[in-house]
Motif scaffolding. Structure first.
Motif, PDB file in Angstrom:
ATOM      1  N   LEU A   1       0.818  -1.205   0.000  1.00  0.00           N
ATOM      2  CA  LEU A   1       0.000   0.000   0.000  1.00  0.00           C
ATOM      3  C   LEU A   1       0.854   1.258   0.000  1.00  0.00           C
ATOM      4  CD1 LEU A   1      -2.806   1.355   0.286  1.00  0.00           C
ATOM      5  CD2 LEU A   1      -2.547   1.105   2.747  1.00  0.00           C
ATOM      6  N   ILE A   2       1.924   1.265   0.779  1.00  0.00           N
ATOM      7  CA  ILE A   2       2.759   2.464   0.873  1.00  0.00           C
ATOM      8  C   ILE A   2       3.842   2.507  -0.192  1.00  0.00           C
ATOM      9  CG2 ILE A   2       2.376   2.776   3.329  1.00  0.00           C
ATOM     10  CD1 ILE A   2       5.187   1.590   3.764  1.00  0.00           C
TER      11      ILE A   2
ATOM     12  N   GLU B   1     -20.622  -0.686   2.694  1.00  0.00           N
ATOM     13  CA  GLU B   1     -19.478  -1.264   3.406  1.00  0.00           C
ATOM     14  C   GLU B   1     -18.232  -0.438   3.110  1.00  0.00           C
ATOM     15  OE1 GLU B   1     -18.869  -5.368   2.563  1.00  0.00           O
ATOM     16  OE2 GLU B   1     -21.013  -5.764   2.504  1.00  0.00           O
ATOM     17  N   GLN B   2     -17.823   0.369   4.072  1.00  0.00           N
ATOM     18  CA  GLN B   2     -16.596   1.129   3.887  1.00  0.00           C
ATOM     19  C   GLN B   2     -15.450   0.331   4.479  1.00  0.00           C
ATOM     20  OE1 GLN B   2     -17.022   5.065   5.488  1.00  0.00           O
ATOM     21  NE2 GLN B   2     -17.292   5.860   3.443  1.00  0.00           N
ATOM     22  N   TYR B   3     -14.447   0.125   3.693  1.00  0.00           N
ATOM     23  CA  TYR B   3     -13.271  -0.586   4.163  1.00  0.00           C
ATOM     24  C   TYR B   3     -12.052   0.083   3.568  1.00  0.00           C
ATOM     25  CZ  TYR B   3     -13.215  -2.814  -0.414  1.00  0.00           C
ATOM     26  OH  TYR B   3     -13.181  -3.052  -1.755  1.00  0.00           O
ATOM     27  N   THR B   4     -10.918  -0.223   4.154  1.00  0.00           N
ATOM     28  CA  THR B   4      -9.666   0.305   3.614  1.00  0.00           C
ATOM     29  C   THR B   4      -8.794  -0.872   3.194  1.00  0.00           C
ATOM     30  OG1 THR B   4      -8.616   0.319   5.780  1.00  0.00           O
ATOM     31  CG2 THR B   4      -9.736   2.334   5.104  1.00  0.00           C
ATOM     32  N   LEU B   5      -7.837  -0.575   2.369  1.00  0.00           N
ATOM     33  CA  LEU B   5      -6.914  -1.606   1.922  1.00  0.00           C
ATOM     34  C   LEU B   5      -5.877  -1.869   3.002  1.00  0.00           C
ATOM     35  CD1 LEU B   5      -6.438  -0.210  -1.674  1.00  0.00           C
ATOM     36  CD2 LEU B   5      -7.690  -2.270  -1.047  1.00  0.00           C
ATOM     37  N   GLU B   6      -5.508  -3.110   3.153  1.00  0.00           N
ATOM     38  CA  GLU B   6      -4.444  -3.467   4.095  1.00  0.00           C
ATOM     39  C   GLU B   6      -3.096  -3.261   3.410  1.00  0.00           C
ATOM     40  OE1 GLU B   6      -4.936  -4.341   7.290  1.00  0.00           O
ATOM     41  OE2 GLU B   6      -7.091  -4.063   6.957  1.00  0.00           O
ATOM     42  N   ILE B   7      -2.046  -3.191   4.197  1.00  0.00           N
ATOM     43  CA  ILE B   7      -0.733  -2.818   3.661  1.00  0.00           C
ATOM     44  C   ILE B   7      -0.221  -3.788   2.589  1.00  0.00           C
ATOM     45  CG2 ILE B   7       0.623  -3.939   5.472  1.00  0.00           C
ATOM     46  CD1 ILE B   7       2.419  -1.301   5.238  1.00  0.00           C
ATOM     47  N   TYR B   8      -0.496  -5.079   2.731  1.00  0.00           N
ATOM     48  CA  TYR B   8       0.015  -6.036   1.740  1.00  0.00           C
ATOM     49  C   TYR B   8      -1.091  -6.698   0.918  1.00  0.00           C
ATOM     50  CZ  TYR B   8       4.591  -5.285   3.651  1.00  0.00           C
ATOM     51  OH  TYR B   8       5.764  -4.686   4.046  1.00  0.00           O
ATOM     52  N   ASP B   9      -2.217  -6.011   0.721  1.00  0.00           N
ATOM     53  CA  ASP B   9      -3.273  -6.535  -0.152  1.00  0.00           C
ATOM     54  C   ASP B   9      -2.812  -6.659  -1.602  1.00  0.00           C
ATOM     55  OD1 ASP B   9      -5.122  -6.898   1.824  1.00  0.00           O
ATOM     56  OD2 ASP B   9      -6.316  -5.120   1.360  1.00  0.00           O
ATOM     57  N   PHE B  10      -1.827  -5.869  -1.977  1.00  0.00           N
ATOM     58  CA  PHE B  10      -1.334  -5.870  -3.350  1.00  0.00           C
ATOM     59  C   PHE B  10      -0.292  -6.970  -3.597  1.00  0.00           C
ATOM     60  CE2 PHE B  10      -2.602  -1.567  -2.316  1.00  0.00           C
ATOM     61  CZ  PHE B  10      -3.356  -1.199  -3.406  1.00  0.00           C
TER      62      PHE B  10
ATOM     63  N   TRP C   1      -0.131 -10.211  -3.608  1.00  0.00           N
ATOM     64  CA  TRP C   1      -0.427 -11.395  -4.417  1.00  0.00           C
ATOM     65  C   TRP C   1      -0.169 -11.145  -5.897  1.00  0.00           C
ATOM     66  CZ3 TRP C   1      -0.736 -15.701  -1.864  1.00  0.00           C
ATOM     67  CH2 TRP C   1      -1.167 -15.672  -0.551  1.00  0.00           C
ATOM     68  N   VAL C   2      -0.358  -9.927  -6.307  1.00  0.00           N
ATOM     69  CA  VAL C   2      -0.080  -9.567  -7.696  1.00  0.00           C
ATOM     70  C   VAL C   2       1.301  -8.926  -7.814  1.00  0.00           C
ATOM     71  CG1 VAL C   2      -0.816  -8.108  -9.623  1.00  0.00           C
ATOM     72  CG2 VAL C   2      -2.521  -9.264  -8.219  1.00  0.00           C
ATOM     73  N   GLY C   3       1.659  -8.093  -6.845  1.00  0.00           N
ATOM     74  CA  GLY C   3       2.894  -7.322  -6.907  1.00  0.00           C
ATOM     75  C   GLY C   3       4.165  -8.150  -6.862  1.00  0.00           C
ATOM     76  N   ILE C   4       4.203  -9.182  -6.020  1.00  0.00           N
ATOM     77  CA  ILE C   4       5.428  -9.989  -5.894  1.00  0.00           C
ATOM     78  C   ILE C   4       5.726 -10.757  -7.192  1.00  0.00           C
ATOM     79  CG2 ILE C   4       6.479 -11.962  -4.705  1.00  0.00           C
ATOM     80  CD1 ILE C   4       5.214 -10.877  -2.111  1.00  0.00           C
ATOM     81  N   PRO C   5       4.758 -11.510  -7.736  1.00  0.00           N
ATOM     82  CA  PRO C   5       5.071 -12.193  -9.008  1.00  0.00           C
ATOM     83  C   PRO C   5       5.409 -11.212 -10.137  1.00  0.00           C
ATOM     84  CG  PRO C   5       3.046 -13.076  -8.071  1.00  0.00           C
ATOM     85  CD  PRO C   5       3.440 -11.897  -7.240  1.00  0.00           C
ATOM     86  N   MET C   6       4.689 -10.082 -10.186  1.00  0.00           N
ATOM     87  CA  MET C   6       4.952  -9.095 -11.223  1.00  0.00           C
ATOM     88  C   MET C   6       6.358  -8.509 -11.066  1.00  0.00           C
ATOM     89  SD  MET C   6       2.492  -5.961 -12.385  1.00  0.00           S
ATOM     90  CE  MET C   6       2.585  -5.102 -10.842  1.00  0.00           C
TER      91      MET C   6
END
Length: 194
Positions: free
Chosen positions: A150-151, A171-180, A182-187
């Motif tokens: 996220l950061i 439903e208001q929610y925020t993204l967690e720091i490592y929600d990305f 799963w896509v970001g690491i392989p990419m």
């Protein structure tokens, strides 16, 4: 009449950005001022954009990066630890890209690039290598690493701020720091390998 003003402002922004008439920052300031003076945007709406927490976080990160860069705090660390023994282009580029991508997962990539640019520039001149051959990989590594968290990139922070402020879904929610991640690491792995 308001529609025509908005259309004119949008066309002005597109043309100014394309032809680089005033620079991006001043173009958007002129656009917001025009919409404010014409009464389309209220002062409260104009100031609410500057009150976004994510914008403040980005500005603080840029300031910290600028302080670190101007003081040369990390030059010794880079010289003695990270890039010690990297005397050729390929070795330096590989170390730099993996270090930057890994760091971008935990730090914002904009100040990270701002901190690294002077060192990379100095190293490339010292070894007789074109600076562009290292600055482009530096930028790409920071972008790839920034997709992990996220950061990691300012875009993710702004999207999270918009998600927090939205009123469309109940439903208001925020993204967690490592929600990305799963896509970001392989990419990142594929991009760095390429």
């Amino acid at each position: 009449m308001e529609q025509y003003i908005v259309y004119t402002v949008i066309i002005f922004i597109i043309l100014s950005l394309y032809f680089n008439w005033f620079g991006a920052s001043f173009t958007f300031v002129l656009a917001v001022l025009t919409l404010g003076i014409s009464g389309i945007l209220q002062p409260k709406e104009i100031l609410s954009g500057f009150a976004n927490e994510q914008i403040v976080v980005i500005i603080v990160l840029l300031l910290i990066g600028d302080i670190i860069r101007s003081k040369g705090i990390l030059n010794n660390f880079f010289e003695k630890w990270v890039f010690r023994g990297a005397s050729n282009y390929r070795g330096f580029k590989a170390r730099m890209m993996f270090m930057i991508a890994g760091s971008s997962a935990f730090l914002n990539n904009t100040p990270l690039v701002a901190v690294m640019m002077p060192y990379v520039n100095t190293w490339s001149k010292k070894h007789g290598i074109s600076t562009s051959k290292l600055l482009i990989p530096l930028s790409f590594a920071a972008i790839l690493g920034g997709t992990i968290s996220l950061i990691g990139t300012s875009t993710n922070l702004i999207v999270n701020g918009m998600l927090e402020d939205q009123i469309v879904f109940d439903e208001q929610y925020t993204l967690e720091i490592y929600d990305f991640a799963w896509v970001g690491i392989p990419m990142s792995i594929i991009g760095l390998g390429y």
